[in-house]
Every structure is written in structure tokens, then in C-alpha cells.
Design an enzyme around this catalytic site. Structure first.
Site, PDB file in Angstrom:
ATOM      1  N   GLU A  31       0.838  -1.193   0.000  1.00 12.39           N
ATOM      2  CA  GLU A  31       0.000   0.000   0.000  1.00 12.39           C
ATOM      3  C   GLU A  31       0.871   1.240   0.000  1.00 12.39           C
ATOM      4  OE1 GLU A  31      -2.247   2.423  -0.662  1.00 12.39           O
ATOM      5  OE2 GLU A  31      -3.645   0.825  -0.054  1.00 12.39           O
ATOM      6  N   PHE A  35      -3.543   3.554   4.739  1.00 12.35           N
ATOM      7  CA  PHE A  35      -4.391   2.439   5.109  1.00 12.35           C
ATOM      8  C   PHE A  35      -5.835   2.936   5.273  1.00 12.35           C
ATOM      9  CE2 PHE A  35      -0.807  -0.104   5.412  1.00 12.35           C
ATOM     10  CZ  PHE A  35      -1.073  -1.375   5.908  1.00 12.35           C
ATOM     11  N   GLY A  36      -6.752   2.099   4.887  1.00  9.98           N
ATOM     12  CA  GLY A  36      -8.172   2.466   4.958  1.00  9.98           C
ATOM     13  C   GLY A  36      -8.770   2.756   3.614  1.00  9.98           C
ATOM     14  N   THR A  38     -10.023   4.367  -0.069  1.00 12.10           N
ATOM     15  CA  THR A  38     -10.865   5.499  -0.430  1.00 12.10           C
ATOM     16  C   THR A  38     -11.925   5.763   0.625  1.00 12.10           C
ATOM     17  OG1 THR A  38     -10.527   5.165  -2.797  1.00 12.10           O
ATOM     18  CG2 THR A  38     -12.510   6.361  -2.141  1.00 12.10           C
ATOM     19  N   CYS A  39     -12.593   4.718   1.090  1.00 13.48           N
ATOM     20  CA  CYS A  39     -13.722   4.895   2.008  1.00 13.48           C
ATOM     21  C   CYS A  39     -13.328   5.689   3.242  1.00 13.48           C
ATOM     22  CB  CYS A  39     -14.281   3.536   2.410  1.00 13.48           C
ATOM     23  SG  CYS A  39     -15.593   3.643   3.652  1.00 13.48           S
ATOM     24  N   HIS A 434     -46.597   2.835  14.671  1.00 16.68           N
ATOM     25  CA  HIS A 434     -47.273   4.110  14.414  1.00 16.68           C
ATOM     26  C   HIS A 434     -46.904   5.084  15.530  1.00 16.68           C
ATOM     27  CE1 HIS A 434     -50.408   6.920  13.174  1.00 16.68           C
ATOM     28  NE2 HIS A 434     -50.714   7.035  14.472  1.00 16.68           N
TER      29      HIS A 434
END
Length: 448
Positions: A31, A35-36, A38-39, A434
Site C-alpha cells: 500500500e 491504510f483504509g 478510499t472509504c 405508528h
């Protein structure tokens, strides 16, 4: 050349692949970014933290319809931004340290294939008995004349700016554009959206797309059927020339026209891997690629661009790696999604236009939020739930919502579609509280 039992390329959802079940394997993670994925760093999580702040601002300004007269004194952009990234940014280092402390080799240089199952990572060459590709995607930068000569933002960069732009042009009309349009208009920017199609959120059901476009026009300058011919610098910042629509000037430009898989950065062809016409790694329903021992998941392998899909794929791929004689596909075939804009949008299954174009028989049920007691409480006049039903099997073909809490309200419909329940079962055989907002879902089902 270093050899591993498993090499994971990408530490977004791919980082979740390694757990106690795989602890016996000699593992490496490649990587070159944070870390992690795009999200965590540039996508779902920070954007929703900004959206919550934007919702608060809009809620105050629109509270007058409820008899509560209030105003927003100040938007402290830096405080909002620093709250977001002050929580997110430290997670990278802690995740990296956790992996290394548990015996996983972490490579922080970019990796690329130099042969089947062989990666060049910085100055080192590594191979794995198993390689899992989870290297994600990145924003598309379109070929627009002049774009290389002006400053512009993408979804990767816009959230870290130092000041709210006085005005903002957004090129694109999809879910990323919708979320950022909401955020920056709520925070005071004059937003212009340039969309080449006839409506915003064109992938949604046509009724939802039309309603969202109508509502967006109340807060933003929305140009549809508009092609960007060129961009250039101006005294205010940037000038966007629209074919047939003149020129729009703004202090900032955001480009949101989609995302592309990172297969080219990995040079997957050198690894012998097949790709589809959109550049995604070709994989079967169990996530095996064209090269034995190489698997792919997430944005690099599918078109969904959804974190919850990638999470489910991780669980499936982990099972398949550990149980090669019992390969499984995903346990479901449908991919629900939500757009966290204002109003929220949520969807699963067939849109009405898709069913019509495919000649699939269907019946629709539609109910407005305003038909329910909680809709009255909200003074909501624009939101609705729409369901499509197979008239013979009486099961859901699709569900489409636009309005407050749409991402929550759709969940029982997701479960019904996934489990094959009929509209009779979920509409008549279940009690709905309701006067909760979920009654609008019940009423749409009863409408069918």
C-alpha cells in the site's frame, strides 16, 4: 525475491482480509497510500461527516416551516474539517503498526506486475502463492481543453481545502457531485452543477432522478444537457464554457465525472491478467481471476464502487482462500446503495425504466411521506417511496426512495428482496410502528 503465502495489494477493504483465520500464513500488504483506502480517507466516511454538518445547517435554515425561527450564525469550515480528519488521519499509522506488530510485512512503495504473480515494489521484487488485488479506483480526469492549465479539485482533494469557496462549479451529476453540491451549498457556496444528461442522478429511477433535479434547482444553479467545451482562468478563479450555455465563472472547480479502476497503475497485463472493457480485472463469481492463485475484489474488479459490497467480497474471498474445495459466490445478487445528499436517495433492484426496457412485467406502488403522520410532523411535501413488484410471484423487483432517512427506510425492502419475501408478507404480516416514518414503506407495499 521474497516469497509469501499471501500478498494483498491495497489496504482499503483488502486490509480486512487478514485476520485470525489467516494468521498462520506468511503475509504481506502492499500500500503506497494510506491504510483504509478510499472509504476511510477520501470517500464514504469523511463525506458523511461533512454531510451531517451540512444537514444541521439546512435544518436550522428550514426550521421556519415548523414555527421555529432560527439562523446560522457562522460556518466554521476549519473546525468541521479538522474534526473529520483529526479523527481519521491517525488511523493510518495505527493500522500500519498493528500489521507489522502481528508479523505482516508492509510495503509502502507502489507495486506493479513484472510477470505472473510477481510484483516489483520499490527496489524489491516479491511473489505470493496467493495474491489478492484490492487496489481500488481513483477519480477520472476528463479530457477537457484547458483543464491542465487551471487549478481544480476532485473528490480526493476538495475536503481538505482551507476555506469554503465563495462559488463552486461542479462538473458531473452523479452521486459524488450530489453529495458535494449539498455540502457546499449548505455551507454558503454558490454552486453551479454542469450535467451532460437531462437530469441529475441519471442512474436512479426516473421519478427519483426527476424529483431530485427539481429540488436541487431550488438551491443550486443546475445546467442539464450541458457539455463542458473548455475551462480557463478568470479574474474570479475559473471560467467554465458550456456548449450552448455561455460561460460560468466561479472561485473553484470540482470535477466529479466518475472513477476508474487502478489496473493500469498495477500493469496487470504484465501479470497476465484479463480486464473487461472498462478496465476492471476480470474475475468469476468466486473472485478468481484469469491467473490461478490471483484473486480480485472491490473497485478494481467490479462496477459497484460500494464499500458494503467490498466488505462482503472480503468475507467471500477469505472463505474461498481457506476452503478451496468449497468455493462460494456472494450470498446475494443485489447491490443496494444510498446517496447521502439532501434529500437522501436509496435504491435496490430494477428501476422502472430498466423493467420497461427489458419487457419485464411489473406493478408499482407509490406513497408520499405526506401520506403519513410523521410526514405531517416533518411538513414534508416532496418525498416518496416507490416499489416495483412482480405481479405473478408478488415479490419485489425494485425499491426507490427519496427523502429523509431513505437509507434507513429501505432496509426492510432490501431484506425482503434478498430473502424472497412477498409484498403480502412484508406489507400485511408485519406490524409497523405508528406513527413512525416506516409507515410510508408499509403504505407503498399496501398500495400494490
Amino acid at each position: 525475491m521474497r516469497q509469501y503465502d499471501i500478498v494483498v495489494v491495497g489496504a482499503g477493504s483488502g486490509n480486512m482480509l487478514l485476520n485470525e483465520e489467516t494468521a498462520h500464513l506468511r503475509a504481506a500488504v502492499v500500500e503506497s497510500d494510506r491504510f483504509g483506502g478510499t472509504c476511510l480517507n477520501r470517500g464514504c466516511i469523511p463525506t458523511k461527516m461533512f454531510v451531517v454538518a451540512a444537514d444541521a445547517a439546512v435544518g436550522v435554515r428550514e426550521a421556519g416551516r415548523l414555527g421555529v425561527h432560527a439562523s446560522v450564525d457562522r460556518i466554521d469550515w476549519k473546525a468541521i474539517r479538522d474534526r473529520v480528519f483529526g479523527r481519521i488521519d491517525p488511523l493510518h499509522e495505527s493500522a500500519l503498526e498493528y500489521r507489522r506488530a502481528n508479523g505482516v510485512d508492509v510495503y509502502t512503495d507502489a507495486g506493479r506486475f513484472v510477470g505472473p504473480k510477481t510484483l516489483q515494489v520499490g527496489d524489491e521484487r516479491i511473489t505470493g502463492e496467493t495474491i489478492v488485488l484490492a487496489a481500488g479506483s481513483r477519480p477520472v480526469v476528463p479530457d477537457i481543453p484547458g483543464l491542465d492549465d487551471v487549478p481544480y479539485y476532485t473528490s480526493d482533494t476538495i475536503m481538505r481545502i482551507d476555506e469554503i469557496p465563495e462559488s463552486l462549479v461542479i462538473i458531473g451529476g452523479g452521486f459524488i457531485a450530489a453529495e458535494f453540491g449539498h455540502v457546499f451549498s449548505a455551507f454558503g457556496s454558490r454552486v453551479t452543477v454542469v450535467q451532460r444528461g437531462p437530469r441529475l442522478l441519471m442512474a436512479e429511477d426516473e421519478d427519483v432522478s426527476a424529483r431530485f433535479t427539481e429540488l436541487a434547482r431550488r438551491r443550486q444553479n443546475v445546467l442539464v444537457d450541458a457539455q463542458v467545451a473548455a475551462v480557463g482562468r478568470s479574474g474570479r478563479g475559473v471560467a467554465v464554457t458550456v456548449s450552448g450555455g455561455g460561460t460560468v465563472e466561479a472561485s473553484a472547480l470540482l470535477v466529479c465525472v466518475g472513477r476508474r479502476p487502478n489496473t493500469d497503475l498495477l500493469d496487470v497485463a504484465a501479470g497476465g491478467l484479463d480486464v473487461d472493457e472498462h478496465g476492471h480485472v476480470a474475475a468469476d463469481e468466486t473472485y478468481r481471476t484469469s491467473v490461478p492463485g490471483v484473486w480480485a475484489l472491490g473497485d478494481i474488479a467490479n462496477h459497484f464502487q460500494l464499500k458494503h459490497m467490498a466488505n462482503a467480497e472480503v468475507r467471500t474471498v477469505r472463505h474461498n482462500l481457506l476452503h478451496p474445495d468449497d468455493l462460494r459466490p456472494l450470498p446475494f445478487r443485489l447491490a443496494p446503495h444510498a446517496v447521502f445528499t439532501d434529500p437522501q436517495v436509496a435504491s435496490i433492484g430494477l428501476t422502472e425504466q430498466a423493467a420497461r426496457d427489458a419487457g419485464i412485467p411489473y406493478r408499482t406502488g407509490v406513497r408520499n411521506y405526506s401520506d403519513t403522520a410523521f410526514g405531517w410532523a416533518l411538513e414534508d411535501t416532496t418525498s416518496f417511496v416507490k416499489v416495483l413488484v412482480d405481479p405473478e410471484r408478488r415479490t419485489l423487483l425494485g425499491a426507490h426512495l427519496i427523502g429523509p432517512s431513505a437509507a434507513l427506510l429501505i432496509q426492510p425492502l432490501i431484506q425482503a428482496m434478498t430473502l424472497g419475501q412477498t409484498v403480502d408478507q412484508i406489507g400485511r404480516d408485519v406490524l409497523y410502528i405508528h406513527p413512525a416514518l416506516t409507515e410510508v414503506v408499509e403504505n407503498a407495499l399496501l398500495d400494490v
